[in-house]
Scaffold this motif. Structure first.
Motif, PDB file in Angstrom:
ATOM      1  N   UNK A 536       0.837  -1.114   0.242  1.00  0.00           N
ATOM      2  CA  UNK A 536       0.215  -0.046  -0.063  1.00  0.00           C
ATOM      3  C   UNK A 536       0.749   1.276   0.005  1.00  0.00           C
ATOM      4  N   UNK A 537       2.155   1.048  -0.007  1.00  0.00           N
ATOM      5  CA  UNK A 537       3.042   2.332  -0.222  1.00  0.00           C
ATOM      6  C   UNK A 537       3.439   2.571  -1.639  1.00  0.00           C
ATOM      7  N   UNK A 538       3.220   3.791  -2.087  1.00  0.00           N
ATOM      8  CA  UNK A 538       3.661   4.169  -3.330  1.00  0.00           C
ATOM      9  C   UNK A 538       5.192   4.462  -3.631  1.00  0.00           C
ATOM     10  N   UNK A 539       5.725   3.762  -4.481  1.00  0.00           N
ATOM     11  CA  UNK A 539       7.192   3.892  -4.875  1.00  0.00           C
ATOM     12  C   UNK A 539       7.283   4.069  -6.301  1.00  0.00           C
ATOM     13  N   UNK A 540       8.069   5.045  -6.759  1.00  0.00           N
ATOM     14  CA  UNK A 540       8.565   5.133  -8.084  1.00  0.00           C
ATOM     15  C   UNK A 540       9.609   4.290  -8.415  1.00  0.00           C
ATOM     16  N   UNK A 541       9.702   3.750  -9.445  1.00  0.00           N
ATOM     17  CA  UNK A 541      10.801   2.900 -10.028  1.00  0.00           C
ATOM     18  C   UNK A 541      12.057   3.663 -10.261  1.00  0.00           C
ATOM     19  N   UNK A 542      11.570   4.872 -10.767  1.00  0.00           N
ATOM     20  CA  UNK A 542      12.645   5.649 -10.951  1.00  0.00           C
ATOM     21  C   UNK A 542      13.522   6.412  -9.839  1.00  0.00           C
ATOM     22  N   UNK A 543      12.743   6.269  -8.596  1.00  0.00           N
ATOM     23  CA  UNK A 543      13.334   6.936  -7.314  1.00  0.00           C
ATOM     24  C   UNK A 543      14.271   5.856  -7.020  1.00  0.00           C
ATOM     25  N   UNK A 544      13.955   4.471  -6.782  1.00  0.00           N
ATOM     26  CA  UNK A 544      14.713   3.504  -6.588  1.00  0.00           C
ATOM     27  C   UNK A 544      16.063   3.287  -7.294  1.00  0.00           C
ATOM     28  N   UNK A 545      15.521   3.359  -8.659  1.00  0.00           N
ATOM     29  CA  UNK A 545      16.615   3.443  -9.700  1.00  0.00           C
ATOM     30  C   UNK A 545      17.975   4.495  -9.252  1.00  0.00           C
ATOM     31  N   UNK A 546      17.265   5.611  -9.132  1.00  0.00           N
ATOM     32  CA  UNK A 546      18.377   6.884  -8.721  1.00  0.00           C
ATOM     33  C   UNK A 546      19.031   6.355  -7.404  1.00  0.00           C
ATOM     34  N   UNK A 547      18.595   5.871  -6.368  1.00  0.00           N
ATOM     35  CA  UNK A 547      19.064   5.681  -5.090  1.00  0.00           C
ATOM     36  C   UNK A 547      20.203   4.484  -5.549  1.00  0.00           C
ATOM     37  N   UNK A 548      20.028   3.707  -6.335  1.00  0.00           N
ATOM     38  CA  UNK A 548      20.964   2.551  -6.536  1.00  0.00           C
ATOM     39  C   UNK A 548      22.035   3.017  -7.433  1.00  0.00           C
ATOM     40  N   UNK A 549      21.956   3.920  -8.341  1.00  0.00           N
ATOM     41  CA  UNK A 549      22.911   4.271  -9.290  1.00  0.00           C
ATOM     42  C   UNK A 549      23.868   5.303  -8.472  1.00  0.00           C
ATOM     43  N   UNK A 550      23.169   5.929  -7.385  1.00  0.00           N
ATOM     44  CA  UNK A 550      23.990   6.968  -6.458  1.00  0.00           C
ATOM     45  C   UNK A 550      25.130   5.954  -5.718  1.00  0.00           C
TER      46      UNK A 550
END
Ligand code: WT7
Length: 660
Positions: A536-550
């Motif tokens: 039920x929590x909304x997460x953007x795939x791009x947001x997680x991708x940005x976190x990973x590539x950082x």
């Protein structure tokens, strides 16, 4: 089981007779009359309701202003105060000694707060904010656990016209920093620690760290509610404890009468790009829908004990804890802890102890409690007296028919209708939902639009599709509690929600949906954009991708969702490292490292469940990552799609298995 579930989906549960008679919207004819009223005179309908359900300091004369669409304005020349409508109004009506909040702490300690007391606390803290220079229009970030103080802090902001932006206590320092920076907040209200599941978890250090990251120079004051009294760093001149801040402050505070369109709050939510959006809500229109939906969807009455299990860090906690139930003069439960502590019978015990009559929770909680009851029968709902319940609710994601049936039979005792409420951070309140005295229920369907909400389904050109055919869920007309803009980014607001390809006048929810060919009931098929729904929590795939590539080790990452029995969707990340592709124990180590990294960058809820390493990602010859292939891989499906456009088909094998 398979046959049974198919049969169950065809079952229809009619509204209980007493609700058809006595609910706020009594029966299908009453529902149809409201819809007809809105169809006939849309503005007149909302104007009538806004006059009947809100107390205005200065009455409005204009209902809807569409001149600068999609930046719609509602009730724009009216003035009111949201906290006045939630507190003073009830005290003035003789409810001063009625219990507003039943707060149950993690350790089980119960505190009751009456309307009179809640008003006094709100005024005192409002005065404390003012004493630190916070004024109308200023942004205030709230990073607090579930607490009386959390509600007081939000109400106090509303009282002085400050715009709150609550950041969920599970978010990281980096997320706090980004939100403070984007909003230009002048103050943060936080706590020393939060108590969850028998443990004290520090909160204040995340605020210090956020400010230390730079970009929070707008912050003048940090208010610290001492929840546990644990050791806590206090910066002289900047930080002040809640107790010191309210000491000597008057318990009365004249409300700031604001224009109906004055922003009540910002709430950041995930979208298709890496940057969360600051969803801006209004005062008048938002509160109107909070009240209407609390009254009509939940039928909240004088003797009810309402319990919404959401956190104030999400929109559900805003509308159905801080604002709706209080503006209706209700008594509500506020819970600090977690559903599994001291055991997974906690929710049922609390319903029993406080004689809750209306219970609103998320499918993910239900699914985990089903599992818990299966493994440990002692915590099953049947061990508790849940006979006080009369209405149930579900929110945040589709509820699968099996979970619906369990909820209906085991929690509701086969007599409580389930309101499967579809809505979003952006919509402010329920959009498509059954009403308890109206709607025959079909498990898994959120049924019909709330009266006045013009929801429908269109194809990619914006043309309405026939019932039975899938398409994009849209809303044809603006409604009072809709998002007003994205803070600081009106263009993004327009592009995300009123795309030109659909003609520019339809609100695009971002979900796929279908209407039943016979009765027009809506079923939500899930997001059509790069947004995941995990517990039920909304997460953007791009947001997680940005976190990973950082992360310095990561060269490239692609994130997709895959179905998960417990969390609805699970996060699956495909990662290319800068070094060699890891194997065995080394791979396990890097998985853990990257999971923790994402936990720190965004928050634990964003940690990928699976991480798979490849020397590359499946790309077309033009360099586009083939996400549909990744989605199939994540699900463990055989690849049957055409891979002829794939530049490097050999890497598919590498990506089949999760590492670690
Ligand atoms: C997204 C909005 C609504 C407050 C909590 C979530 C999904 C929400 C339902 C439902 C199927 C649902 C949609 C929506 N969603 N409720 N009853 N049935 N899906 O708010 O974080 O803004 O997420 O949650 O996909 O777009 P949110």
């Amino acid at each position: 089981m398979a046959i049974e579930s198919v049969l169950q989906e065809n079952r229809v549960f009619d509204p209980p007779a007493d609700l058809v008679k006595n609910a706020a919207v009594p029966g299908m004819e009453a529902y149809k009359a409201l819809c007809a009223e809105a169809d006939k005179d849309y503005e007149g309908y909302w104007a009538r309701l806004a006059k009947e359900h809100l107390v205005w300091k200065q009455p409005f004369t204009k209902t809807l202003n569409e001149a600068n669409y999609p930046f719609y304005k509602w009730f724009e020349d009216g003035k009111l105060n949201v906290s006045y409508n939630c507190l003073d109004k009830n005290v003035d009506a003789g409810l001063g000694d009625k219990v507003a909040l039943i707060f149950e702490a993690d350790d089980g300690k119960v505190t009751r707060v009456t309307y009179k007391e809640l008003l006094a606390k709100t005024c005192q803290f409002a005065n404390a904010l003012k004493a630190r220079g916070v004024k109308k229009g200023d942004r205030v970030v709230i990073y607090l656990p579930m607490s009386v103080e959390g509600i007081v802090a939000m109400q106090a902001c509303a009282r002085i016209g400050a715009i709150h932006s609550v950041v969920f206590g599970g978010f990281s320092a980096q997320s706090i920093r980004d939100r403070v920076n984007d909003a230009g907040a002048v103050a943060i209200i936080t706590a020393d620690e939060q108590c969850r599941g028998g443990k004290a978890i520090p909160l204040k250090p995340a605020v210090d760290e956020a400010i230390g990251l730079g970009g929070c120079e707008s912050i003048k004051t940090v208010f610290v509610y001492q929840r546990t009294g644990g050791a806590c760093n206090m910066v002289a001149g900047r930080d002040i404890t809640w107790a010191d801040a309210v000491a000597g402050q008057a318990t009365t505070c004249e409300p700031e009468w604001v224009e109906a369109e004055h922003p009540l709050f910002l709430l950041y939510t995930s979208g298709s790009t890496g940057k969360p959006k600051g969803v801006q809500h209004s005062s008048g229109g938002y509160l109107l829908h909070a009240i209407l939906t609390t009254k009509w969807t939940f039928d909240l009455k004088a003797n009810d004990v309402f319990w919404c299990t959401a956190d104030i860090g999400w929109v559900t906690g805003h509308t159905y804890i801080t604002y709706g139930p209080l503006a209706c003069g209700g008594t509500e439960i506020v819970f600090e802890g977690v559903p599994t502590y001291p055991d997974a019978g906690r929710f049922w015990k609390m319903i029993q102890d406080h004689k809750a009559t209306i219970f609103y929770t998320a499918p993910t909680a239900i699914r985990s409690l089903i599992k818990a009851a299966d493994t440990n029968p002692a915590v099953a709902p049947k061990n508790y007296d849940l006979s006080s319940l009369r209405i149930l609710g579900s929110v945040g994601e589709p509820i699968n028919p099996e979970a619906w049936m369990w909820y209906y039979n085991n929690v509701g005792g086969g007599k409580c209708p389930i309101m499967d409420t579809f809505w979003q951070t952006e919509t402010g309140g329920h959009m498509i939902t059954p009403l308890p005295g109206v709607t025959p229920l079909v498990p898994g369907s959120c049924t019909l639009p709330f009266p006045g909400i013009q929801a429908t389904i269109v194809d990619e050109t914006g043309t309405e599709v026939d019932w039975g055919k899938g398409g994009f869920l849209v809303v044809k007309k603006p409604w009072p509690s809709m998002i007003r803009t994205i803070w600081g980014d009106p263009d993004r607001f327009k592009k995300s929600y009123y795309p030109e390809d659909l003609g520019g006048k339809l609100y695009l929810a971002g979900d796929g949906a279908v209407r039943d060919a016979k009765n027009g009931y809506f079923t939500i098929m899930g997001r059509i954009d790069d947004v995941l729904n995990v517990s039920g929590h909304r997460m953007g795939t791009m947001e997680i991708e940005s976190a990973l590539v950082s992360n310095p080790k990561v060269a490239e990452a692609a994130v997709v969702g895959r179905p998960d029995d417990l969390t609805g969707e699970a996060i699956c990340a495909f990662v290319v490292l800068k070094g060699a592709r890891p194997n065995g124990d080394e791979a396990k180590k890097v998985v853990k490292e990257l999971q923790d990294w994402v936990g720190k960058e965004i928050g634990p809820i964003a940690k990928p469940k699976d991480i798979r390493f490849g020397e590359n990602l499946p790309k077309t010859r033009s360099g586009k990552i083939m996400r549909r292939l990744l989605r199939s891989l994540a699900k463990g499906e055989e690849i049957t799609q055409d891979v002829s456009t794939l530049e490097n088909p050999a890497i598919l094998d590498q990506l089949k298995q999760a590492a670690g």
